[in-house]
Write a protein that holds these residues in place. Structure first.
Motif, PDB file in Angstrom:
ATOM      1  N   HIS A  40       1.655  -1.107   0.069  1.00  0.00           N
ATOM      2  CA  HIS A  40       0.164  -0.035   0.288  1.00  0.00           C
ATOM      3  C   HIS A  40       0.599   1.568   0.331  1.00  0.00           C
ATOM      4  O   HIS A  40       2.247   0.374   0.267  1.00  0.00           O
ATOM      5  CB  HIS A  40      -0.661   0.026   1.165  1.00  0.00           C
ATOM      6  N   ASP A  67       5.574   4.547   5.496  1.00  0.00           N
ATOM      7  CA  ASP A  67       6.592   3.990   5.627  1.00  0.00           C
ATOM      8  C   ASP A  67       7.179   2.619   4.473  1.00  0.00           C
ATOM      9  O   ASP A  67       7.587   1.970   5.267  1.00  0.00           O
ATOM     10  CB  ASP A  67       5.952   3.066   7.176  1.00  0.00           C
ATOM     11  N   HIS A  68       6.383   2.807   4.283  1.00  0.00           N
ATOM     12  CA  HIS A  68       6.055   1.405   2.757  1.00  0.00           C
ATOM     13  C   HIS A  68       6.241   2.238   0.924  1.00  0.00           C
ATOM     14  O   HIS A  68       6.797   1.724   0.397  1.00  0.00           O
ATOM     15  CB  HIS A  68       4.352   0.793   2.346  1.00  0.00           C
ATOM     16  N   ASP A  78       0.192  -4.557   5.951  1.00  0.00           N
ATOM     17  CA  ASP A  78      -0.457  -4.008   7.651  1.00  0.00           C
ATOM     18  C   ASP A  78      -1.190  -4.230   7.460  1.00  0.00           C
ATOM     19  O   ASP A  78      -2.154  -4.137   8.006  1.00  0.00           O
ATOM     20  CB  ASP A  78       0.158  -2.277   7.150  1.00  0.00           C
ATOM     21  N   TYR A 118       5.147  -6.621   8.160  1.00  0.00           N
ATOM     22  CA  TYR A 118       5.641  -5.722   7.474  1.00  0.00           C
ATOM     23  C   TYR A 118       6.149  -5.111   9.599  1.00  0.00           C
ATOM     24  O   TYR A 118       7.410  -4.498   9.718  1.00  0.00           O
ATOM     25  CB  TYR A 118       5.015  -4.131   6.965  1.00  0.00           C
ATOM     26  N   HIS A 119       5.225  -4.860  10.314  1.00  0.00           N
ATOM     27  CA  HIS A 119       5.370  -3.871  11.702  1.00  0.00           C
ATOM     28  C   HIS A 119       5.706  -5.462  12.299  1.00  0.00           C
ATOM     29  O   HIS A 119       5.447  -5.126  13.371  1.00  0.00           O
ATOM     30  CB  HIS A 119       4.057  -3.752  11.878  1.00  0.00           C
TER      31      HIS A 119
END
Ligand SMILES: [Zn+2]
Length: 304
Positions: free
Chosen positions: A130, A134-135, A236, A282-283
Motif C-alpha cells: 500500500h 513507511d512503505h 499492514d 511488515y510491523h
C-alpha cells in the motif's frame, strides 16, 4: 570533474554501513521463508503515541494488554520489515521503507541492502502492499529520482486510483494529510511504466495478489507459491504482534476503513491459523516472520 550522482550516493551508503549501530542486524530467515528464497530486511522502526496508534480501544484494557506483554503503554515502536524475494533471475522487493523524510528512526533499507551486497539498480521488481509513507516513501532517493532505477514498480489499481485522486487529500484526517500529499508525489514520480494489478492475479511468477483492503482502500497481501510451499507477505493487514492477534477487533488510527480492516484481519488470521501458513508482517517484531495460532478465543503470534 563530473561525478556520477549514483557514485556519490554509493560512497555515502558505504560510509553509513561502516557506522551502522549494532542494533541494525539482518534477520536470518527460517524455513519455509529460506527455502523459498525470502529474506526480511530492516528499514528501522517507527514511533507513535499509543493514543494515535489505537485511538478507539478502551484505554484501561489497552494499557493492561500492552503492559502484561512487556510493552510500553505510552509509545508504540513498530519495526519495519521489508521482504526480499529472489526468484530465478528476479530480485523482488515488497515495499521500499520510509526513505529519509518520514522518521529519523526509519529509512535504513539502503544500508540493509548494502550489507547484503545488493545495489538498488539490481532490483528487478518493487511491489507495494500500500502507499502509506513507511512503505512507499523510500522509493525515491534524496534527489527525488527512483532509487530502484531498473525496477518495474507494481501496485494495486485501487490503491493507485485512490492516492492519485485530486479529492483524496480532503478526505483524510488532519493528522494524515501529509500521507496523502506524499503518496501522490511519490507515485507520480514513478508513474512511467508502473504496473497496476488486479486482485486475484499472478502479478509475477509464483506471486499472487490478495485483496486485504481496509487498512487502505487497495491494500494488497501476496501469496508466494512454489513447489508446494506457500508463504504470505501480509503488509499492514496484521500489524502488532500482540494487539492484532489478541484483539483483532481494535482498529488502528491509520486503518482508513476500520470495519473493513477488522473483517480483513479476522479473515486472514482464520486462514493463517487454519492452514498453518508462514508469513511476514511488515510491523511485527523483526524479522516479522512466523505463524498464527488459535489461543484463548483469539490468536497469538508464534515467531518462526
Ligand atoms: Zn506500515
Amino acid at each position: 570533474m563530473l561525478v556520477h550522482r549514483r557514485d556519490v550516493i554509493k560512497a555515502a551508503a558505504a560510509l553509513a554501513v561502516s557506522t551502522l549501530p549494532a542494533s541494525l542486524t539482518l534477520a536470518a530467515s527460517p524455513s519455509p521463508a529460506k527455502a523459498l528464497g525470502l529474506q526480511s530486511l530492516s528499514d528501522g522502526h517507527l514511533s507513535f503515541p499509543l493514543t494515535f496508534y489505537l485511538p478507539d480501544a478502551p484505554p484501561e484494557e489497552r494499557t493492561s494488554l500492552l503492559q502484561a506483554n512487556g510493552y510500553d503503554a505510552e509509545t508504540v515502536t513498530p519495526d519495519c520489515n521489508v521482504t526480499l524475494f529472489r526468484n530465478g533471475d528476479r530480485l523482488i522487493l515488497f515495499d521500499t521503507g520510509s526513505g529519509s523524510r518520514f522518521m529519523d528512526s526509519a529509512g535504513l533499507l539502503p544500508q540493509s541492502l548494502e550489507t547484503l551486497g545488493i545495489d538498488p539498480e539490481d532490483v528487478t521488481d518493487v511491489v507495494f502492499t500500500h502507499a502509506h509513507p513507511d512503505h512507499l516513501w523510500g522509493v525515491l532517493d534524496d534527489f527525488d529520482e527512483p532509487l530502484f532505477s531498473n525496477a518495474t514498480h507494481h501496485i494495486s489499481k485501487i490503491e493507485w486510483d485512490f492516492w492519485t485522486d485530486e479529492n483524496t487529500m480532503d478526505k483524510m484526517p488532519e493528522t494524515q494529510k501529509s500521507f496523502a500529499a506524499g503518496a501522490k508525489r511519490n507515485l507520480e514520480a514513478i508513474e512511467e511504466g508502473i504496473v497496476r494489478f488486479e486482485f486475484g492475479t499472478e502479478i509475477l511468477p509464483d506471486v499472487f495478489a490478495l485483496d486485504t483492503s481496509g487498512h487502505t482502500p487497495g491494500h494488497a497481501s501476496f501469496e508466494i507459491q512454489q513447489r508446494g510451499d506457500r508463504f504470505l507477505v501480509i503488509g499492514d493487514a496484521i500489524t502488532h504482534p500482540v494487539v492484532s492477534f489478541q484483539r483483532p477487533d481494535w482498529t488502528l488510527g491509520t486503518d482508513q476503513d476500520g470495519e473493513k480492516a477488522i473483517r480483513t484481519r479476522k479473515m486472514l488470521l482464520d486462514r493463517l491459523a487454519s492452514e498453518k501458513i508462514g508469513f511476514l508482517g511488515y510491523h511485527l517484531t523483526a524479522p516479522g516472520i512466523g505463524y498464527a495460532e488459535r489461543h484463548a478465543g483469539a490468536y497469538r503470534f508464534v515467531p518462526a
